[in-house]
Design a protein around this motif. Structure first.
Motif, PDB file in Angstrom:
ATOM      1  N   VAL A 221       0.828  -1.207   0.000  1.00  0.00           N
ATOM      2  CA  VAL A 221       0.000   0.000   0.000  1.00  0.00           C
ATOM      3  C   VAL A 221       0.865   1.260   0.000  1.00  0.00           C
ATOM      4  O   VAL A 221       0.488   2.276  -0.562  1.00  0.00           O
ATOM      5  N   LEU A 222       2.027   1.193   0.631  1.00  0.00           N
ATOM      6  CA  LEU A 222       2.913   2.354   0.707  1.00  0.00           C
ATOM      7  C   LEU A 222       4.058   2.290  -0.303  1.00  0.00           C
ATOM      8  O   LEU A 222       4.958   3.130  -0.267  1.00  0.00           O
ATOM      9  N   LYS A 223       4.025   1.356  -1.215  1.00  0.00           N
ATOM     10  CA  LYS A 223       5.093   1.219  -2.201  1.00  0.00           C
ATOM     11  C   LYS A 223       4.638   1.583  -3.605  1.00  0.00           C
ATOM     12  O   LYS A 223       5.264   1.212  -4.581  1.00  0.00           O
ATOM     13  N   ASP A 224       3.550   2.322  -3.711  1.00  0.00           N
ATOM     14  CA  ASP A 224       3.050   2.639  -5.045  1.00  0.00           C
ATOM     15  C   ASP A 224       3.133   4.139  -5.324  1.00  0.00           C
ATOM     16  O   ASP A 224       3.625   4.920  -4.514  1.00  0.00           O
ATOM     17  N   ALA A 225       2.653   4.528  -6.480  1.00  0.00           N
ATOM     18  CA  ALA A 225       2.731   5.926  -6.916  1.00  0.00           C
ATOM     19  C   ALA A 225       1.899   6.860  -6.054  1.00  0.00           C
ATOM     20  O   ALA A 225       2.168   8.052  -6.004  1.00  0.00           O
ATOM     21  N   VAL A 226       0.908   6.332  -5.362  1.00  0.00           N
ATOM     22  CA  VAL A 226       0.062   7.179  -4.518  1.00  0.00           C
ATOM     23  C   VAL A 226       0.891   7.798  -3.403  1.00  0.00           C
ATOM     24  O   VAL A 226       0.856   9.009  -3.175  1.00  0.00           O
ATOM     25  N   TYR A 227       1.643   6.981  -2.680  1.00  0.00           N
ATOM     26  CA  TYR A 227       2.470   7.508  -1.592  1.00  0.00           C
ATOM     27  C   TYR A 227       3.458   8.548  -2.117  1.00  0.00           C
ATOM     28  O   TYR A 227       3.637   9.609  -1.516  1.00  0.00           O
TER      29      TYR A 227
ATOM     30  N   VAL B 221       1.557  11.875  -2.669  1.00  0.00           N
ATOM     31  CA  VAL B 221       1.075  12.598  -1.486  1.00  0.00           C
ATOM     32  C   VAL B 221       2.204  12.912  -0.493  1.00  0.00           C
ATOM     33  O   VAL B 221       2.010  13.676   0.446  1.00  0.00           O
ATOM     34  N   TYR B 222       3.380  12.363  -0.731  1.00  0.00           N
ATOM     35  CA  TYR B 222       4.528  12.575   0.156  1.00  0.00           C
ATOM     36  C   TYR B 222       4.800  14.055   0.464  1.00  0.00           C
ATOM     37  O   TYR B 222       4.959  14.412   1.645  1.00  0.00           O
ATOM     38  N   PRO B 223       4.840  14.960  -0.534  1.00  0.00           N
ATOM     39  CA  PRO B 223       5.096  16.377  -0.207  1.00  0.00           C
ATOM     40  C   PRO B 223       4.011  16.983   0.695  1.00  0.00           C
ATOM     41  O   PRO B 223       4.313  17.795   1.568  1.00  0.00           O
ATOM     42  N   ILE B 224       2.784  16.574   0.505  1.00  0.00           N
ATOM     43  CA  ILE B 224       1.688  17.063   1.355  1.00  0.00           C
ATOM     44  C   ILE B 224       1.891  16.570   2.775  1.00  0.00           C
ATOM     45  O   ILE B 224       1.770  17.332   3.741  1.00  0.00           O
ATOM     46  N   LEU B 225       2.215  15.300   2.914  1.00  0.00           N
ATOM     47  CA  LEU B 225       2.433  14.729   4.246  1.00  0.00           C
ATOM     48  C   LEU B 225       3.610  15.399   4.957  1.00  0.00           C
ATOM     49  O   LEU B 225       3.545  15.664   6.162  1.00  0.00           O
ATOM     50  N   GLN B 226       4.679  15.698   4.227  1.00  0.00           N
ATOM     51  CA  GLN B 226       5.817  16.399   4.824  1.00  0.00           C
ATOM     52  C   GLN B 226       5.383  17.741   5.416  1.00  0.00           C
ATOM     53  O   GLN B 226       5.757  18.091   6.529  1.00  0.00           O
TER      54      GLN B 226
END
Length: 153
Positions: A131-137, A140-145
């Motif tokens: 679930v965390l190894k795909d293009a979705v993560y 959304v990574y910059p938003i989460l940061q």
């Protein structure tokens, strides 16, 4: 499952009714991770129950899997899941309170971790859910940061 980046929609005006939700719960600048006995480390998420509102499902999943209640919950994206021919909504939630998860939880461990692994770090990480190894993560990574930094304290 590796999703194409084009499968991600970050425009709330173009949302579709989801079948499932994924929530990144933030507590004092840290992310709550849950360990599923088969998939490994991931963030809370799951299917909507019949007649359930997506936001209610997100709050329920965080409670059932992490033992946390949310003060704030923000929709950040949706993506298409080809295997189930359905949409999944992605949220970031600010944790209000964190307790032991319910005894019937399928989750075997919960951790509150400082920092956010870069998407490329998760690709080769053992014990981390697909679930965390795909293009979705990665998308959304910059938003989460930004969310983690703004709630660090």
């Amino acid at each position: 499952m590796h999703l194409q980046a084009r499968a991600l929609n970050m425009d709330p005006a173009r949302r579709h009714r989801p079948q499932a939700v994924l929530v990144f719960p933030v507590l004092s600048g840290r992310l709550l991770w849950v360990r599923h006995p088969v998939r490994g480390w991931e963030v809370p998420g799951g299917k909507l129950e019949p007649g359930e509102d997506p936001e209610a499902a997100a709050r329920r999943e965080v409670w059932e899997e992490a033992g946390a209640t949310l003060r704030d919950l923000s929709w950040i994206a949706e993506y298409w899941v080809p295997d189930t021919a359905s949409y999944k909504w992605v949220y970031v939630g600010i944790v209000d309170d964190w307790h032991a998860r319910p005894p019937e939880s399928e989750i075997v461990d919960v951790q509150c971790r400082r920092g956010l692994p870069a998407p490329e770090q998760l690709q080769s990480a053992a014990g981390v859910s697909f679930v965390l190894k795909d293009a979705v993560y990665a998308k959304v990574y910059p938003i989460l940061q930004r969310v983690l930094q703004s709630h660090d304290g």
